[in-house]
Design an enzyme around this catalytic site. Structure first.
Site, PDB file in Angstrom:
ATOM      1  N   ARG A 173      -7.090 -48.071  73.622  1.00  0.00           N
ATOM      2  CA  ARG A 173      -8.068 -48.734  74.484  1.00  0.00           C
ATOM      3  C   ARG A 173      -9.122 -49.498  73.697  1.00  0.00           C
ATOM      4  O   ARG A 173      -9.685 -50.461  74.207  1.00  0.00           O
ATOM      5  CB  ARG A 173      -8.708 -47.704  75.433  1.00  0.00           C
ATOM      6  CG  ARG A 173      -7.819 -47.374  76.602  1.00  0.00           C
ATOM      7  CD  ARG A 173      -8.443 -46.316  77.468  1.00  0.00           C
ATOM      8  NE  ARG A 173      -8.149 -44.979  77.019  1.00  0.00           N
ATOM      9  CZ  ARG A 173      -8.915 -43.920  77.279  1.00  0.00           C
ATOM     10  NH1 ARG A 173     -10.023 -44.057  77.961  1.00  0.00           N
ATOM     11  NH2 ARG A 173      -8.554 -42.727  76.863  1.00  0.00           N
ATOM     12  N   GLU A 201     -13.023 -32.013  69.231  1.00  0.00           N
ATOM     13  CA  GLU A 201     -13.596 -30.835  69.888  1.00  0.00           C
ATOM     14  C   GLU A 201     -12.556 -29.716  69.973  1.00  0.00           C
ATOM     15  O   GLU A 201     -12.826 -28.571  69.655  1.00  0.00           O
ATOM     16  CB  GLU A 201     -14.071 -31.242  71.293  1.00  0.00           C
ATOM     17  CG  GLU A 201     -15.170 -30.383  71.836  1.00  0.00           C
ATOM     18  CD  GLU A 201     -16.546 -30.681  71.236  1.00  0.00           C
ATOM     19  OE1 GLU A 201     -16.605 -31.220  70.121  1.00  0.00           O
ATOM     20  OE2 GLU A 201     -17.546 -30.339  71.892  1.00  0.00           O
TER      21      GLU A 201
END
Ligand SMILES: O=P(O)(O)OC[C@H]1O[C@H](OP(=O)(O)OP(=O)(O)O)[C@H](O)[C@@H]1O
Ligand SMILES: Nc1ncnc2[nH]cnc12
Length: 173
Positions: A61, A98
């Site tokens: 993206r 994460e």
């Protein structure tokens, strides 16, 4: 000042790609050429007058905003890709997210030492992707001029994670 409300062109998709994630879908914005163009104009306006030699962005993206912005700012576009996709010699970098980890690659001649580089992505979440890209560009000896995003998910504190690199976004949640 533009009358276009960019946020009105972001679609919220609950529970994608996993339960509990509210996905901010940019495809309605991309589908409207006036709105897409306005987003690129606003990004370009923020960096007007700055010396920028190249834009670096990670697939997929990030490419969508990086390529038209590079044309608008009259600088090169350097892709960062998933492993095994770039044909020439690469620097490879592994980084922690994460939950889990990932690897990305950049051509060894994509960015030169001393160049001023603008980093671009569609969205800043935890900042893991952008921080890894910035660290790589600096390791090559280039300067990160800033990090530009369409969307910033403020609650995830990505801005703090990528500091001291400057971040700029058009839509904040
Ligand atoms: O701030 P972070 O927590 O690193 O998350 C943001 C990144 O996540 C998304 O990419 P994704 O890995 O989903 O890949 P895609 O662009 O190929 O869809 C987005 O385009 C950013 O690159
Ligand atoms: N909530 C989210 N929406 C769209 N793309 C993302 N990338 C990481 N988090 C995201």
């Amino acid at each position: 000042m533009s009358e276009i409300d960019l946020k009105a062109y972001i679609r919220d998709v609950p529970d994608f790609p996993k339960p509990g994630i509210l996905f901010r879908d940019i495809t309605p914005l991309l589908a409207n050429p006036h709105v897409f163009n306005e987003a690129i104009d606003q990004m370009a306006a923020h960096y007007e007058g700055k010396q920028i030699d190249a834009i670096v962005a990670a697939e997929a993206r990030g490419f969508i905003f990086a390529a038209p912005l590079a044309l608008r700012l009259n600088c090169g576009f350097v892709p960062v890709r998933k492993p095994g996709k770039l044909p020439f010699d690469t620097h490879s970098f592994h980084y922690e997210l994460e939950y889990g980890s990932d690897t990305l690659e950049i051509h060894i001649d994509g960015v030169q030492p001393g160049q001023n580089v603008l980093m671009v992505d569609d969205l800043l979440a935890t900042g893991g992707t952008m921080k890894a890209c910035c660290n790589l560009v600096e390791k090559i000896g280039a300067n990160v001029v800033g990090c530009c995003f369409l969307i910033h998910l403020k609650a995830l504190e990505g801005e703090q994670r990528i500091a001291p690199f400057e971040s700029f976004s058009l839509i904040d949640y």
